[in-house]
Design a protein around this motif. Sequence first.
Motif, PDB file in Angstrom:
ATOM      1  N   CYS A  91      47.692  24.490  47.217  1.00 18.49           N
ATOM      2  CA  CYS A  91      47.329  25.101  45.787  1.00 18.49           C
ATOM      3  C   CYS A  91      47.652  26.521  45.645  1.00 18.49           C
ATOM      4  O   CYS A  91      47.906  27.163  46.633  1.00 18.49           O
ATOM      5  CB  CYS A  91      45.613  24.911  45.541  1.00 18.49           C
ATOM      6  N   ASP A  92      47.968  26.751  44.241  1.00 13.30           N
ATOM      7  CA  ASP A  92      48.498  28.195  43.767  1.00 13.30           C
ATOM      8  C   ASP A  92      46.994  28.591  43.313  1.00 13.30           C
ATOM      9  O   ASP A  92      46.412  28.423  42.248  1.00 13.30           O
ATOM     10  CB  ASP A  92      49.281  28.118  42.739  1.00 13.30           C
ATOM     11  N   VAL A  93      46.317  29.716  44.302  1.00 14.91           N
ATOM     12  CA  VAL A  93      45.104  30.178  44.193  1.00 14.91           C
ATOM     13  C   VAL A  93      44.996  31.799  43.544  1.00 14.91           C
ATOM     14  O   VAL A  93      45.917  32.650  44.302  1.00 14.91           O
ATOM     15  CB  VAL A  93      44.295  29.930  45.686  1.00 14.91           C
ATOM     16  N   ARG A  94      44.409  31.909  42.523  1.00 12.34           N
ATOM     17  CA  ARG A  94      43.914  33.399  42.115  1.00 12.34           C
ATOM     18  C   ARG A  94      42.581  33.625  42.357  1.00 12.34           C
ATOM     19  O   ARG A  94      41.751  32.852  41.849  1.00 12.34           O
ATOM     20  CB  ARG A  94      44.410  33.330  40.550  1.00 12.34           C
ATOM     21  N   VAL A  95      42.249  34.617  43.049  1.00 17.08           N
ATOM     22  CA  VAL A  95      41.086  35.106  43.409  1.00 17.08           C
ATOM     23  C   VAL A  95      40.542  35.986  42.606  1.00 17.08           C
ATOM     24  O   VAL A  95      41.323  37.072  42.514  1.00 17.08           O
ATOM     25  CB  VAL A  95      40.774  35.419  45.170  1.00 17.08           C
ATOM     26  N   VAL A  96      39.373  35.981  41.915  1.00 18.51           N
ATOM     27  CA  VAL A  96      38.984  36.994  40.958  1.00 18.51           C
ATOM     28  C   VAL A  96      37.458  37.291  41.306  1.00 18.51           C
ATOM     29  O   VAL A  96      36.826  36.596  41.847  1.00 18.51           O
ATOM     30  CB  VAL A  96      38.954  36.461  39.454  1.00 18.51           C
ATOM     31  N   PRO A  97      37.146  38.593  41.013  1.00 23.06           N
ATOM     32  CA  PRO A  97      35.815  39.002  41.186  1.00 23.06           C
ATOM     33  C   PRO A  97      34.657  38.093  40.481  1.00 23.06           C
ATOM     34  O   PRO A  97      34.910  37.628  39.599  1.00 23.06           O
ATOM     35  CB  PRO A  97      35.763  40.387  40.642  1.00 23.06           C
ATOM     36  N   TYR A  98      33.412  38.458  40.978  1.00 25.21           N
ATOM     37  CA  TYR A  98      32.425  37.696  40.525  1.00 25.21           C
ATOM     38  C   TYR A  98      32.031  37.722  39.082  1.00 25.21           C
ATOM     39  O   TYR A  98      31.406  37.143  38.339  1.00 25.21           O
ATOM     40  CB  TYR A  98      31.228  37.870  41.457  1.00 25.21           C
ATOM     41  N   ASP A  99      32.307  39.036  38.501  1.00 26.82           N
ATOM     42  CA  ASP A  99      32.041  39.440  37.405  1.00 26.82           C
ATOM     43  C   ASP A  99      33.088  39.035  36.200  1.00 26.82           C
ATOM     44  O   ASP A  99      33.092  39.903  35.054  1.00 26.82           O
ATOM     45  CB  ASP A  99      31.267  40.858  37.150  1.00 26.82           C
ATOM     46  N   THR A 100      34.070  38.427  36.793  1.00 29.91           N
ATOM     47  CA  THR A 100      35.062  38.015  35.782  1.00 29.91           C
ATOM     48  C   THR A 100      34.733  37.405  34.666  1.00 29.91           C
ATOM     49  O   THR A 100      34.138  36.524  34.702  1.00 29.91           O
ATOM     50  CB  THR A 100      36.420  37.495  36.398  1.00 29.91           C
TER      51      THR A 100
END
Length: 384
Positions: free
Chosen positions: A196-205
């Motif tokens: 998978c092509d994964v984009r990890v973002v902060p909890y408050d996005t």
Amino acid sequence: MTKTGFVILEDGHILEGKSFGAEKKAFGEVVFNTSMSGYQEVLSDPSYCGQIVTMTYPLMGNYGVNRDDFESLDPAIHGLIVKEQAQQPSNWRSEGSLSELLASRGIPGLYDVDTRQLTKIIRKHGAMKGMMATGIERKDIPQYLEQIRSTSLTTDQVAQVSTKNAFHCPGTKDRIVLIDYGCKAGILRELTDRHCDVRVVPYDTHAEDILKLRPDGVLLSNGPGNPKHVPQAVETVRALVGQVPLFGICLGHQLFALACGADTHKLTFGHRGANHPVKDLQTNKIMMTSQNHGYAVARDSLKQTPLEVTQLAVNDGTVEGLKHKEAPAFSVQYHPEASPGPFDSQAHFDQFLAMIEEHQNRKTSHYTPNFQVSKGEKDYATIS
């Protein structure tokens, strides 16, 4: 010279032990974990932020620690309590001792504690505030007890453990946005193992910023604490339901339930261990699962929601799985990536990707595109 230490609980119980790891005081919610192994994964799980963990299995540290088994690089656990800690570990993968790891990360530990008695206290009276303290005398304990009772537990654990900046783990297949509420490395591993092509973002996005990334699916990660302490996350999930396929794990499962109108409640002593049986209501099969949570979805609150219960805990009947009746979205309360624990439920990641494929097929079945895209290929040029 080993120093004497104490576990002081807010209800007045006092247990004596000996110090190892970092020599410092620690305050937090005292809980227990029934795993027989996997202590390195447990202490590095971000979901233990703000907690002092008691391991019920007597011997810990016997196979040492290594650089590969961390679930996060910066452990957020406040303290570790064990019956016996192995000072000379033996394993071909070992790169150091449990005590050395705790000391290097500033985490205090106590051993030679009657962990059986401590666990029975928690089971009877519930998880409670407590303190680990070394270098003090018994006559000083009353003043610490007063301090424990007057101090509130932290409520910003998710903000403490979530990534501060978005980052990208490139892959050739489905584009997944992983919302990090305290994500374990095992979840990221399962996604990248499936290319998978994964984009990890902060909890408050915000939801609109997530949708700008044009995800094929969104994964709501595990994390610490009370789901009601992150209302902005609930609003984000609510805005995403129906817009893109969703998969929630642990805290993500609870946030998904809240976003759909259900409620959550605190368990007496939580589910923490690698041997929790869960029944799938569709197949009637039992899975052994790894769990770490102090809150659960209130089953009665689901009646007026678009959610359906898919799995239940065998031990106490709590809700372990949900799916949306209309939107492509489901969740589980346990950890399908295990770490530590059994692999019975790893197929949920494949279920998530299959749901994404079905959702895409439904979207494209209503028109014929005037171009062709080979399998696995993505138009990355339009992604910010």
